[in-house]
Design an enzyme around this catalytic site. Structure first.
Site, PDB file in Angstrom:
ATOM      1  N   GLU A 199      -1.218  20.221 -32.636  1.00 16.60           N
ATOM      2  CA  GLU A 199      -1.910  20.100 -31.346  1.00 16.60           C
ATOM      3  C   GLU A 199      -1.143  20.771 -30.208  1.00 16.60           C
ATOM      4  O   GLU A 199      -0.668  20.101 -29.278  1.00 16.60           O
ATOM      5  CB  GLU A 199      -2.169  18.637 -31.016  1.00 16.60           C
ATOM      6  CG  GLU A 199      -3.199  18.008 -31.908  1.00 16.60           C
ATOM      7  CD  GLU A 199      -3.699  16.659 -31.404  1.00 16.60           C
ATOM      8  OE1 GLU A 199      -3.036  16.054 -30.543  1.00 16.60           O
ATOM      9  OE2 GLU A 199      -4.763  16.223 -31.880  1.00 16.60           O
ATOM     10  N   CYS A 241       5.214  25.091 -18.689  1.00 11.62           N
ATOM     11  CA  CYS A 241       6.594  24.737 -18.347  1.00 11.62           C
ATOM     12  C   CYS A 241       7.024  25.611 -17.174  1.00 11.62           C
ATOM     13  O   CYS A 241       6.732  26.803 -17.143  1.00 11.62           O
ATOM     14  CB  CYS A 241       7.501  24.973 -19.554  1.00 11.62           C
ATOM     15  SG  CYS A 241       9.247  24.784 -19.145  1.00 11.62           S
ATOM     16  N   GLU A 273      -8.227  15.861 -38.167  1.00  6.82           N
ATOM     17  CA  GLU A 273      -7.861  14.497 -37.773  1.00  6.82           C
ATOM     18  C   GLU A 273      -9.052  13.842 -37.109  1.00  6.82           C
ATOM     19  O   GLU A 273      -9.721  14.451 -36.261  1.00  6.82           O
ATOM     20  CB  GLU A 273      -6.748  14.499 -36.718  1.00  6.82           C
ATOM     21  CG  GLU A 273      -5.370  14.785 -37.202  1.00  6.82           C
ATOM     22  CD  GLU A 273      -4.364  14.632 -36.045  1.00  6.82           C
ATOM     23  OE1 GLU A 273      -4.589  13.810 -35.129  1.00  6.82           O
ATOM     24  OE2 GLU A 273      -3.373  15.363 -36.056  1.00  6.82           O
TER      25      GLU A 273
HETATM   26  C1  GLA Z   1      -3.301  13.417 -32.275  1.00  2.00           C
HETATM   27  C2  GLA Z   1      -2.018  13.809 -32.981  1.00  2.00           C
HETATM   28  C3  GLA Z   1      -1.575  12.811 -34.005  1.00  2.00           C
HETATM   29  C4  GLA Z   1      -1.736  11.408 -33.475  1.00  2.00           C
HETATM   30  C5  GLA Z   1      -3.168  11.183 -33.079  1.00  2.00           C
HETATM   31  C6  GLA Z   1      -3.441   9.776 -32.597  1.00  2.00           C
HETATM   32  O1  GLA Z   1      -4.406  13.848 -32.877  1.00  2.00           O
HETATM   33  O2  GLA Z   1      -2.123  15.074 -33.601  1.00  2.00           O
HETATM   34  O3  GLA Z   1      -0.235  13.073 -34.327  1.00  2.00           O
HETATM   35  O4  GLA Z   1      -0.892  11.235 -32.382  1.00  2.00           O
HETATM   36  O5  GLA Z   1      -3.476  12.052 -32.022  1.00  2.00           O
HETATM   37  O6  GLA Z   1      -4.771   9.610 -32.213  1.00  2.00           O
END
Ligand code: GLA
Length: 655
Positions: free
Chosen positions: A150, A158, A303
């Site tokens: 992510e 920065c 995810e």
């Molecule tokens: C993001 C991150 C994960 C985790 C999830 C929690 O998607 O990539 O590592 O922190 O959020 O919702």
């Protein structure tokens, strides 16, 4: 993936093995198999275990785990492990920590604590990626490389001196001379002239409004700086195994068109809020974007939460129906897999209250039963992998324009591109219109309707392309505050709406934005709707007036127009019409453009030969179609119950 992995609808999640010991790994591998897991994301936050001291790599434990998983038939989405630099790294290279616009250096103790321009950070990530590639690049379990995690989640920019130097290099490459920069940034304004590139700094905390072109370049630079981190790692990975980095849905700060072009497969992390009754519509929009980022190529939901997250102020769990429909929705909109954060719920750390495929309650929990049930169900959808969708309608998404729209000192500070596009997307979703997102460079000729809820920044080249699109029979619908500035955020000369004046067949004498609490009435085709955010004082030219303001100072003046050109038309909407107002207007546009609406009442999408029917409502919905329902394994009944779904393969009902 795509191609190589046809017929595997991936199922799995992030696994953080360093939080557990080998005994738990063995138990997990067996449970993953029981749940039908096909792929596990490994190593995302393993850096301090993989390289406990600088240049001392300990990958043996990970090798053992990958072998264990592979022995259970489970493939690996292998992270390069670079998302959270270890403590030794930040103590040795404290200047690699990121700095905010206010000059605060962010400390170690969370994650993503790195300056994207830091040469030490980039070198260390390249070394770790190289070691990972050397050790695991030819392991048969490794089906996907997952670079970092992510990008831009916590740190999108920065402001440290190293970043400033990198910004200056980026500017020198773009402008070549400081005179060119001065001209483009409009530095005669407020005596902002620079004598050399060395005098330029990032737009740090300022006493008043900043230079808009500097800020726009800063957004471009910051997206590029993170992309350079991605490229640095990518260069270390072997050819042959596809590479991804997990996106964050419709994220403002990274130009995902540029990013996706450098991936082999797009992947997304999606966290619709179960407490929001309309979250599935926003999710649909995000998934359409993911499908579009590589021109319709299947993508991966890398995810999602099995139930509640831990980072909202109130973390409401998903109902079984929300979970199942949300997962199927991603597949309906092009995903070839449903993965989660995370496999096993953490015992300690900031995310210990985040849901997991294997909850704290273990196999005795409802969550586990759901994990197993959905894993089974997903195997029924294997044949859908690789199938693609087609769309008659496109929405233009341009990050440059998005960034420019949200700069300071505009007639209204209330405009947010994502909110505008979401407002337009809703009525189209309800009509079951498939939407592709397209960049400004896309070939539009295949679309009957092109929507631009806002195109504040429109180049003359884009305007010319939109003109030929409409002249060739296309229907362009554009919203207010569009067509106004060029790529440098300079106002197009000759009045508003800038380079869209001729195409829209009107002039805007003055913008008349609406205060937040002051809606306006708009009369459109015999009905009265509400408008918010914006109004224009329109002077019609060749356009036809379709709707007019019915209240306020602009009462009686045009609000919605249509300008015929060639065999197409350019439509203009000068306020944010309410949902029903937009539904009415889009109904007209679609009818004129010959785009059929699907049956209403359920979410219906086509992917190749498959029709997905998702019923998010409380009543059964009849969607009569001949075919075979992959989910029930029987002839499709034509009715989908509340909270239920059908995936119908076209053809004979009896398989
Ligand atoms: C993001 C991150 C994960 C985790 C999830 C929690 O998607 O990539 O590592 O922190 O959020 O919702």
């Amino acid at each position: 993936m795509s191609g190589r992995e046809r017929n595997v609808m991936h199922y799995g999640g992030d696994y953080n093995p360093e939080q557990w010991g080998p005994e738990v790994w063995r138990e997990d591998a067996a449970l993953m198999r029981e749940a039908g897991v096909t792929m596990i994301t490994l190593g995302v936050f393993s850096w301090s275990r993989l390289e406990p001291r600088e240049s001392e790599y300990e990958l043996g434990w990970l090798a053992g785990l990958i072998d264990l998983l592979w022995g259970h038939g489970i493939a690996v989405d292998l992270a390069t492990g670079t998302a959270s630099p270890p403590a030794w790294f930040v103590r040795k290279y404290p200047h690699a920590l990121p700095v905010t616009a206010e000059g605060v250096r962010l400390e170690f103790g969370s994650r993503q604590h790195y300056c994207p321009s830091s040469p030490e950070f980039r070198a260390a990530t390249a070394r770790l990626a190289r070691e990972m590639a050397k050790r695991f690049g030819s392991h048969p379990a490794v089906r996907l490389w997952h670079i970092s995690n992510e990008y831009g989640d916590h740190v999108t920019e920065c402001f440290c001196p190293v970043s400033a130097e990198d910004f200056r290099r980026w500017l020198a490459a773009k402008y070549e001379t400081v005179e060119a920069l001065n001209f483009t940034w409009g530095t005669e304004f407020w005596s902002q002239r620079y004598g050399s590139f060395a005098e330029v700094e990032p737009p740090r905390a300022l006493p008043g409004p900043g230079n808009p072109t500097q800020q726009l370049d800063w957004r471009r630079f910051s997206s590029d700086a993170l992309l350079a981190c991605y490229r640095t790692e990518r260069a270390e990975l072997p050819a042959g195994v596809p590479v991804t980095t997990n996106f964050m849905s419709m994220m403002r700060d990274l130009d995902y068109w540029k990013w996706a072009a450098e991936e082999d497969i797009v992947s997304d992390d999606a966290y619709p809020d179960p407490a929001d009754p309309l979250a599935h519509i926003t999710a649909a929009m995000n998934y359409d974007l993911m499908r579009s980022l590589r021109g319709g190529q299947p993508w991966l939901l890398l995810e999602q939460a099995p139930s509640a997250v831990s980072w909202r102020s109130v973390n409401v769990p998903k109902t079984d129906a929300q979970y199942r429909l949300g997962s199927l929705q991603a597949i309906a909109r092009g995903a070839d897999g449903v993965m989660h954060f995370q496999w096993r719920a953490s015992k300690a750390g900031a995310e210990k209250w985040h849901s997991a495929m294997l909850p704290h309650g273990g196999t005795a929990s409802r969550g586990w039963a759901r994990t197993v049930a959905f894993g089974r169900e997903l195997t029924r959808l294997a044949e859908v992998t690789g199938a693609r969708s087609t769309a008659d309608v496109a929405i233009i998404l341009d990050w440059d324009s998005w960034w420019a729209l949200e700069l300071e000192e505009h007639p209204s500070q209330l405009l947010r591109w994502r909110e505008l596009v979401r407002a337009w997307y809703g009525p189209l979703w309800e009509k079951n219109i498939t939407i592709d997102f397209v960049p400004v460079t896309a070939d539009l000729t295949g679309y009957r309707v092109v929507l631009a809820p806002n195109l504040y920044l429109t180049t003359t080249a884009l305007a010319a392309r939109l003109e030929s699109y409409v002249a060739g029979g296309g229907h362009l619908v554009t919203g207010f505050f569009s067509g106004l500035v060029d790529e440098h955020d300079h106002v197009h000369p000759g009045g508003y709406p800038g380079v869209l004046r001729d195409l829209l067949g009107l002039r805007i004498d003055e913008f008349w934005p609406l205060p937040a609490s002051e809606p306006v009435q708009v009369e459109l085709a015999g009905s009265v709707y509400t408008g918010t955010l914006w109004r224009d004082w329109i002077v019609p030219g060749t356009c036809e007036v379709l709707g007019s303001y019915a209240s306020g100072v602009l009462r009686g003046r045009p609000a919605v127009t249509r300008n015929a050109s060639g065999s197409g038309a350019a439509w203009y909407v000068s306020t944010l019409l309410s949902h029903s107002g937009l539904a009415d207007l889009f109904g007209r546009v679609l009818a004129e453009a010959g785009v059929p609406s699907g049956p209403a009442g359920a979410e219906i999408t086509r992917r190749g030969d498959y029709t997905f029917v998702l019923n998010h409502g409380d009543e059964p919905v009849a969607v009569p179609l001949p075919g075979f329902d992959l989910l029930t394994g029987a002839a499709y009944t034509g009715v989908v119950g509340p909270g239920d779904a059908a995936v119908i393969r076209a053809g004979h009902a009896d398989e």
